[in-house]
Design a protein around this motif. Structure first.
Motif, mmCIF file in Angstrom:
data_model
loop_
_atom_site.group_PDB
_atom_site.id
_atom_site.type_symbol
_atom_site.label_atom_id
_atom_site.label_comp_id
_atom_site.label_asym_id
_atom_site.label_seq_id
_atom_site.Cartn_x
_atom_site.Cartn_y
_atom_site.Cartn_z
ATOM 1 N N HIS A 111 77.629 83.283 -57.355
ATOM 2 C CA HIS A 111 76.379 83.911 -56.921
ATOM 3 C C HIS A 111 76.242 85.278 -57.572
ATOM 4 N N LYS A 112 75.155 85.954 -57.271
ATOM 5 C CA LYS A 112 74.842 87.201 -57.975
ATOM 6 C C LYS A 112 75.870 88.302 -57.736
ATOM 7 N N PHE A 113 76.681 88.173 -56.683
ATOM 8 C CA PHE A 113 77.658 89.208 -56.387
ATOM 9 C C PHE A 113 79.002 88.972 -57.079
ATOM 10 N N ASN A 114 79.235 87.758 -57.601
ATOM 11 C CA ASN A 114 80.523 87.499 -58.245
ATOM 12 C C ASN A 114 80.412 86.804 -59.604
ATOM 13 N N GLU A 115 79.170 86.567 -60.094
ATOM 14 C CA GLU A 115 79.029 85.791 -61.333
ATOM 15 C C GLU A 115 79.677 86.480 -62.529
ATOM 16 N N ALA A 131 84.143 69.649 -67.790
ATOM 17 C CA ALA A 131 82.715 69.476 -67.502
ATOM 18 C C ALA A 131 82.438 70.197 -66.186
ATOM 19 N N ILE A 132 81.576 71.195 -66.228
ATOM 20 C CA ILE A 132 81.310 72.034 -65.061
ATOM 21 C C ILE A 132 79.839 71.935 -64.689
ATOM 22 N N ALA A 133 79.581 71.643 -63.417
ATOM 23 C CA ALA A 133 78.210 71.559 -62.916
ATOM 24 C C ALA A 133 77.850 72.859 -62.198
ATOM 25 N N LEU A 134 76.611 73.271 -62.337
ATOM 26 C CA LEU A 134 76.107 74.453 -61.643
ATOM 27 C C LEU A 134 74.912 74.058 -60.800
ATOM 28 N N ILE A 135 74.950 74.406 -59.521
ATOM 29 C CA ILE A 135 73.823 74.147 -58.634
ATOM 30 C C ILE A 135 73.478 75.428 -57.876
ATOM 31 N N SER A 136 72.229 75.527 -57.457
ATOM 32 C CA SER A 136 71.812 76.630 -56.599
ATOM 33 C C SER A 136 71.630 76.082 -55.187
ATOM 34 N N ASP A 137 71.181 76.933 -54.286
ATOM 35 C CA ASP A 137 70.950 76.454 -52.918
ATOM 36 C C ASP A 137 69.892 75.362 -52.894
ATOM 37 N N ALA A 138 68.913 75.465 -53.770
ATOM 38 C CA ALA A 138 67.832 74.479 -53.828
ATOM 39 C C ALA A 138 67.077 74.640 -55.132
ATOM 40 N N LEU A 150 75.022 83.086 -67.564
ATOM 41 C CA LEU A 150 76.070 82.141 -67.954
ATOM 42 C C LEU A 150 75.572 81.206 -69.054
ATOM 43 N N ALA A 151 74.334 80.772 -68.943
ATOM 44 C CA ALA A 151 73.753 79.921 -69.986
ATOM 45 C C ALA A 151 73.674 80.677 -71.310
ATOM 46 N N ARG A 152 73.335 81.953 -71.259
ATOM 47 C CA ARG A 152 73.259 82.768 -72.478
ATOM 48 C C ARG A 152 74.627 82.901 -73.127
ATOM 49 N N LEU A 153 75.655 83.127 -72.305
ATOM 50 C CA LEU A 153 77.011 83.254 -72.831
ATOM 51 C C LEU A 153 77.478 81.949 -73.472
ATOM 52 N N CYS A 154 77.151 80.828 -72.827
ATOM 53 C CA CYS A 154 77.533 79.528 -73.379
ATOM 54 C C CYS A 154 76.841 79.290 -74.719
ATOM 55 N N ALA A 155 75.583 79.647 -74.810
ATOM 56 C CA ALA A 155 74.851 79.475 -76.066
ATOM 57 C C ALA A 155 75.478 80.325 -77.170
ATOM 58 N N GLU A 157 78.592 81.213 -77.411
ATOM 59 C CA GLU A 157 79.899 80.670 -77.768
ATOM 60 C C GLU A 157 79.845 79.194 -78.149
ATOM 61 N N LYS A 158 78.656 78.686 -78.417
ATOM 62 C CA LYS A 158 78.470 77.307 -78.887
ATOM 63 C C LYS A 158 78.988 76.271 -77.886
ATOM 64 N N ILE A 159 78.857 76.564 -76.614
ATOM 65 C CA ILE A 159 79.232 75.623 -75.557
ATOM 66 C C ILE A 159 77.970 74.888 -75.114
ATOM 67 N N PRO A 160 77.993 73.560 -75.073
ATOM 68 C CA PRO A 160 76.781 72.820 -74.677
ATOM 69 C C PRO A 160 76.334 73.155 -73.256
ATOM 70 N N VAL A 161 75.043 73.364 -73.092
ATOM 71 C CA VAL A 161 74.437 73.542 -71.771
ATOM 72 C C VAL A 161 73.450 72.392 -71.592
ATOM 73 N N ILE A 162 73.697 71.554 -70.585
ATOM 74 C CA ILE A 162 72.922 70.327 -70.410
ATOM 75 C C ILE A 162 72.096 70.417 -69.133
ATOM 76 N N PRO A 163 70.766 70.473 -69.228
ATOM 77 C CA PRO A 163 69.938 70.492 -68.014
ATOM 78 C C PRO A 163 69.799 69.085 -67.437
ATOM 79 N N ILE A 164 69.972 68.967 -66.137
ATOM 80 C CA ILE A 164 69.749 67.704 -65.430
ATOM 81 C C ILE A 164 68.464 67.884 -64.624
ATOM 82 N N PRO A 165 67.336 67.388 -65.128
ATOM 83 C CA PRO A 165 66.036 67.693 -64.520
ATOM 84 C C PRO A 165 65.928 67.198 -63.078
ATOM 85 N N GLY A 166 65.087 67.872 -62.331
ATOM 86 C CA GLY A 166 64.875 67.488 -60.938
ATOM 87 C C GLY A 166 63.928 68.450 -60.247
#
Length: 235
Positions: A111-115, A131-138, A150-155, A157-166
């Motif tokens: 969360h925003k206090f420990n990310e 393989a690491i999943a990230l979810i929010s409260d909703a 985190l997505a910016r850092l992954c980009a 460092e050439k780490i794939p970021v995969i959106p799972i739409p919903g």
């Protein structure tokens, strides 16, 4: 002639009353047929790619329900079940979702206090092939929720970021609002400071496109008062 005889024999078989056909005979015929169909399917169907049985290494942004637990995709459930760990804004809140769908994947608070504190270890695990999943409260992570950095850092460092739409609260609200949807601006949460909030609303007041705001329930009255002051009769 042979083909005609076969067709006539087939037609005769199809017109035999059901009560005259022995269940034993049906079972005897059905078993070899099922085996042939199974063999044909296995010989003609391509093997499932590895991603269908497991997950490739990467960070998965998984959208979760925004009020109704049924509003989640089959793909999202598979990712949550197969991930090595799930980063969660509130582990107690997300635990209810996982329990509802019998998902045993471990949760790790994010969360925003420990990310910022968590990011180095998460990147290390991703580089090691997890393989690491990230979810929010909703809704969709990273949209007015932890995950953007985190997505910016992954980009980087050439780490794939995969959106799972919903689910997304902004799009769900827009789709049912009756307001123009051909052009819109997502503003998100307004600043807490009154002056900054007024300045941002004045920017929105000068735009013709539909504006989407996120407002906490306890702040709705203040938002309406500020918006009425900035927008006047234009909205």
């Amino acid at each position: 002639m042979t083909s005609m005889l076969r067709l006539q024999a087939l037609a005769l078989t199809l017109t035999i009353p059901r009560r005259l056909i022995s269940p034993l005979r049906l079972a005897t015929v059905a078993a070899p047929l099922a085996r042939r169909l199974s063999a044909a399917a296995s010989s003609s169907s391509p093997e499932l790619p590895a991603s269908e049985t497991g997950l490739d290494s990467g960070l998965y942004f998984v959208a979760t329900p925004i009020g109704n637990l049924e509003d989640i995709t089959l793909r999202a459930l598979r990712v949550l079940k197969c991930a090595d760990v799930i980063l969660s804004e509130d582990t107690r809140h997300s635990g209810k979702l996982l329990q509802h769908y019998n998902i045993k994947t471990p949760l790790l608070s994010f969360h925003k206090f420990n990310e910022r504190e968590r990011e180095p270890n998460i990147l290390k695990r991703l580089h090691e092939g997890e393989a690491i999943a990230l979810i929010s409260d909703a809704g969709t992570p990273g949209i007015s929720d932890p995950g953007m950095e985190l997505a910016r850092l992954c980009a980087t460092e050439k780490i794939p970021v995969i959106p799972i739409p919903g689910p997304s609260a902004a799009i769900a609200a827009l789709s049912a609002s009756g307001l123009p949807t051909d052009e819109f601006t997502f503003v998100g949460f307004l600043p807490k400071h009154a002056r900054s909030r007024k300045e941002r609303l004045e920017i929105s007041a000068r735009e013709a496109a539909t504006q989407i705001f996120y407002v906490p329930p306890h702040g709705i009255h203040q938002f309406l008062a500020d918006a009425a002051s900035s927008f006047g009769d234009s909205r």
